[in-house]
Scaffold this motif. Structure first.
Motif, mmCIF file in Angstrom:
data_model
loop_
_atom_site.group_PDB
_atom_site.id
_atom_site.type_symbol
_atom_site.label_atom_id
_atom_site.label_comp_id
_atom_site.label_asym_id
_atom_site.label_seq_id
_atom_site.Cartn_x
_atom_site.Cartn_y
_atom_site.Cartn_z
ATOM 1 N N VAL A 63 14.217 6.102 6.363
ATOM 2 C CA VAL A 63 13.379 5.375 7.316
ATOM 3 C C VAL A 63 11.969 5.951 7.240
ATOM 4 N N PHE A 64 10.977 5.059 7.176
ATOM 5 C CA PHE A 64 9.594 5.519 7.196
ATOM 6 C C PHE A 64 8.692 4.421 7.755
ATOM 7 N N ALA A 65 7.552 4.839 8.298
ATOM 8 C CA ALA A 65 6.586 3.907 8.869
ATOM 9 C C ALA A 65 5.715 3.321 7.763
ATOM 10 N N ILE A 66 5.308 2.075 7.957
ATOM 11 C CA ILE A 66 4.409 1.393 7.027
ATOM 12 C C ILE A 66 3.272 0.767 7.833
ATOM 13 N N SER A 67 2.264 0.289 7.122
ATOM 14 C CA SER A 67 1.126 -0.365 7.780
ATOM 15 C C SER A 67 1.487 -1.789 8.197
ATOM 16 N N GLU A 68 0.684 -2.321 9.097
ATOM 17 C CA GLU A 68 0.867 -3.716 9.493
ATOM 18 C C GLU A 68 0.672 -4.632 8.277
ATOM 19 N N HIS A 69 -0.286 -4.293 7.426
ATOM 20 C CA HIS A 69 -0.521 -5.076 6.203
ATOM 21 C C HIS A 69 0.749 -5.162 5.363
ATOM 22 N N ASP A 70 1.390 -4.010 5.105
ATOM 23 C CA ASP A 70 2.607 -4.008 4.290
ATOM 24 C C ASP A 70 3.725 -4.788 4.959
ATOM 25 N N PHE A 71 3.846 -4.629 6.281
ATOM 26 C CA PHE A 71 4.858 -5.394 7.004
ATOM 27 C C PHE A 71 4.622 -6.890 6.812
ATOM 28 N N GLU A 72 3.379 -7.323 6.931
ATOM 29 C CA GLU A 72 3.060 -8.747 6.816
ATOM 30 C C GLU A 72 3.305 -9.277 5.401
ATOM 31 N N VAL A 73 3.033 -8.475 4.383
ATOM 32 C CA VAL A 73 3.330 -8.885 3.008
ATOM 33 C C VAL A 73 4.824 -9.180 2.879
ATOM 34 N N ILE A 74 5.644 -8.276 3.395
ATOM 35 C CA ILE A 74 7.102 -8.431 3.302
ATOM 36 C C ILE A 74 7.584 -9.586 4.167
ATOM 37 N N ARG A 75 7.112 -9.640 5.413
ATOM 38 C CA ARG A 75 7.531 -10.710 6.336
ATOM 39 C C ARG A 75 7.183 -12.080 5.763
ATOM 40 N N THR A 76 5.967 -12.222 5.256
ATOM 41 C CA THR A 76 5.549 -13.512 4.701
ATOM 42 C C THR A 76 6.441 -13.920 3.536
ATOM 43 N N ASP A 114 0.806 -1.224 0.000
ATOM 44 C CA ASP A 114 0.000 0.000 0.000
ATOM 45 C C ASP A 114 0.837 1.270 0.000
ATOM 46 N N PHE A 115 2.064 1.221 0.537
ATOM 47 C CA PHE A 115 2.864 2.443 0.585
ATOM 48 C C PHE A 115 3.430 2.816 -0.790
ATOM 49 N N ILE A 116 3.326 1.927 -1.758
ATOM 50 C CA ILE A 116 3.736 2.235 -3.127
ATOM 51 C C ILE A 116 2.545 2.901 -3.818
ATOM 52 N N VAL A 117 2.584 4.214 -3.914
ATOM 53 C CA VAL A 117 1.464 4.979 -4.462
ATOM 54 C C VAL A 117 1.492 4.970 -5.991
ATOM 55 N N ASP A 118 2.661 5.133 -6.561
ATOM 56 C CA ASP A 118 2.802 5.179 -8.015
ATOM 57 C C ASP A 118 3.795 4.089 -8.428
ATOM 58 N N PRO A 119 3.285 2.950 -8.913
ATOM 59 C CA PRO A 119 4.191 1.843 -9.267
ATOM 60 C C PRO A 119 5.257 2.208 -10.302
ATOM 61 N N SER A 120 5.000 3.217 -11.124
ATOM 62 C CA SER A 120 6.006 3.597 -12.117
ATOM 63 C C SER A 120 7.184 4.342 -11.475
ATOM 64 N N ARG A 121 6.979 4.856 -10.252
ATOM 65 C CA ARG A 121 8.056 5.551 -9.524
ATOM 66 C C ARG A 121 8.168 5.001 -8.104
#
Length: 146
Positions: free
Chosen positions: A120-133, A104-111
């Motif tokens: 360093v930046f904060a992300i959602s739990e959802h994004d963390f779980e996508v990466i962790r998994t 979700d933190f990727i707003v514009d996939p082309s950039r």
């Protein structure tokens, strides 16, 4: 609990994993002070080494903040970086490109790389779980490709 991404070259991530710590923004304390014990950090490495390593564009480690305050390491008179203690999870280095459409933190996939310029930046739990998994599926230990 907050979930973070720390943008660090693979070489620096590996030193942190070996030493049980993280640094951010070239040793400055301001972002590390925002972290709290129990926060999670995904480490993204745009390059293998800083400043001149070849491109990597992969998540290279996952860890949990294991202390209550930043501390300063006295490496030499010109470089005394601020750090946080981190307990790292076993994981496998994972390229970012296959995950882009699920973050979700990727707003514009082309950039998509633009977001990592802040370090360093904060992300959602959802994004963390996508990466962790993606990084921990069938992982027995930290595996570095390359």
């Amino acid at each position: 609990m907050t979930y973070w991404i720390n943008t660090v070259s693979r070489g620096h991530v590996l030193r942190g994993v070996a030493g049980g710590f993280t640094q951010a923004n070239h040793g400055k304390p301001h972002m590390l002070k925002r972290m709290a014990r129990g926060d999670w950090i995904d480490f993204y490495s745009p390059k293998t080494d800083y400043p001149d390593g070849p491109p990597l564009q992969a998540f290279t480690a996952i860890g949990q903040v294991a202390d209550d305050e930043v501390y300063q390491e006295d490496l030499d008179p010109q470089f005394q970086p601020w750090r946080r203690a981190v307990e790292f999870l076993p994981c496998t280095e994972t390229p970012i490109r296959p995950l882009l459409d699920r973050l979700d933190f990727i707003v514009d996939p082309s950039r998509w790389g633009y977001r990592f310029r802040t370090g360093v930046f904060a992300i959602s739990e959802h994004d963390f779980e996508v990466i962790r998994t993606a990084m921990t599926a069938d992982s027995a230990e930290v595996t570095v490709v390359g």
